[in-house]
Design a protein around this motif. Structure first.
Motif, PDB file in Angstrom:
ATOM      1  N   GLY A 109      -4.776  -6.941  -5.503  1.00 11.50           N
ATOM      2  CA  GLY A 109      -4.866  -7.704  -6.741  1.00 11.50           C
ATOM      3  C   GLY A 109      -6.044  -8.660  -6.765  1.00 11.50           C
ATOM      4  O   GLY A 109      -6.676  -8.856  -7.815  1.00 11.50           O
ATOM      5  N   GLU A 112      -9.006  -6.473  -7.567  1.00 11.72           N
ATOM      6  CA  GLU A 112      -8.987  -5.853  -8.885  1.00 11.72           C
ATOM      7  C   GLU A 112      -9.200  -6.867 -10.010  1.00 11.72           C
ATOM      8  O   GLU A 112      -9.551  -6.496 -11.125  1.00 11.72           O
ATOM      9  CB  GLU A 112      -7.660  -5.113  -9.104  1.00 11.72           C
ATOM     10  N   ASN A 113      -8.985  -8.135  -9.729  1.00 13.53           N
ATOM     11  CA  ASN A 113      -9.187  -9.188 -10.731  1.00 13.53           C
ATOM     12  C   ASN A 113     -10.682  -9.515 -10.820  1.00 13.53           C
ATOM     13  O   ASN A 113     -11.275  -9.983  -9.848  1.00 13.53           O
ATOM     14  CB  ASN A 113      -8.393 -10.433 -10.331  1.00 13.53           C
TER      15      ASN A 113
END
Length: 206
Positions: A109, A112-113
C-alpha cells in the motif's frame, strides 16, 4: 572583491544567501526535504552532509545536530514514507494468523499510493549501491520487522526479520525500480495474496 553598484559585495556564484541558516521550527523539515532531493538527484555516494546543508540553506552542523551521520539522514528520509510509529499497532492488532497479510498489505500500500511512492522511489533508486541498501534493510529491521517478531514471541526473531526484510526489499526493487515483468504489472491484490503466507511463515510460524 569589487563592490556592486549599491556598495554591497556581490554574492558568490553558486552559493545561496544564508537568510535561513539558523535553526527554526521548519529547519528539520527543510533538511529532510533537501536530503530526499539530493539523494534522488546525486545518488547516495555523491551526496554529502555538506551538499544537503547547502540545499537546505543551513549549516552542516545543524544537519548533524538533527540527524547525525549521512546514514541516519538517509534512514530518516525512508522513515517519512513508512511512519512505523503509526503502523506498528495496526499490524500487530488483530488475529496473529492474519499478521502476514496485514504486513504485506501495508508494505504494498505504501508503494501503490502515489503520495508516498514518488519520494520513496526517488530515495530507493539511490539504494541500489551497497551502503544505502544496508541502511534500508537496517531501517526495516530495527524500526518495523524486529519489533513485529519480538511481539509474536517466536524463536530467532532477528533471523526471521532478516528473511522478511530481504523479501520485501526484493519486491520493491523489482516491481517499482527495475520494473521487471510480470511483477511490475501484476495486480497489487495478487501480490498481497502471494506474499502474505510467506511473511506469515517467516515471522510467526513456530
Amino acid at each position: 572583491m569589487t563592490p556592486g553598484a549599491d556598495g554591497a559585495a556581490p554574492r558568490r556564484r553558486g552559493r545561496p544567501p544564508r537568510t535561513r541558516s539558523g535553526a527554526g521550527p521548519d529547519a528539520r523539515t527543510r533538511i529532510l526535504e533537501a536530503a530526499r532531493t539530493e539523494f534522488a538527484l546525486r545518488g547516495y555516494d555523491k551526496t554529502s552532509v555538506r551538499s544537503i546543508a547547502r540545499a537546505a540553506d543551513v549549516d552542516a552542523a545543524l544537519v548533524h545536530h538533527y540527524f547525525g551521520t549521512k546514514d541516519e539522514v538517509f534512514g530518516a528520509a525512508i522513515e517519512v514514507s513508512f511512519e512505523p510509529a503509526l503502523v506498528l499497532p495496526a499490524i500487530l492488532d488483530g488475529p496473529e494468523e492474519d499478521m502476514g497479510e496485514r504486513l504485506a498489505r501495508f508494505f504494498i500500500g505504501v508503494w501503490e499510493n502515489p503520495a508516498s511512492r514518488a519520494p520513496l522511489l526517488a530515495v530507493l533508486r539511490s539504494a541500489l549501491t551497497h551502503e544505502p541498501s544496508k541502511v534500508l534493510r537496517g531501517f526495516l529491521l530495527r524500526r518495523l520487522l524486529e519489533r513485529v517478531a519480538a511481539e509474536l514471541d517466536v524463536p530467532d526473531p532477528t533471523f526471521r526479520a532478516e528473511l522478511a526484510a530481504s523479501h520485501m526489499i526484493g519486491i520493491a526493487i523489482l516491481r517499482y525500480v527495475v520494473r521487471a515483468e510480470p511483477l511490475a504489472s501484476a495486480d497489487p491484490e495478487k501480490i498481497v495474496a502471494m506474499v502474505a503466507p510467506t511473511l506469515q511463515r517467516y515471522l510467526a510460524d513456530r
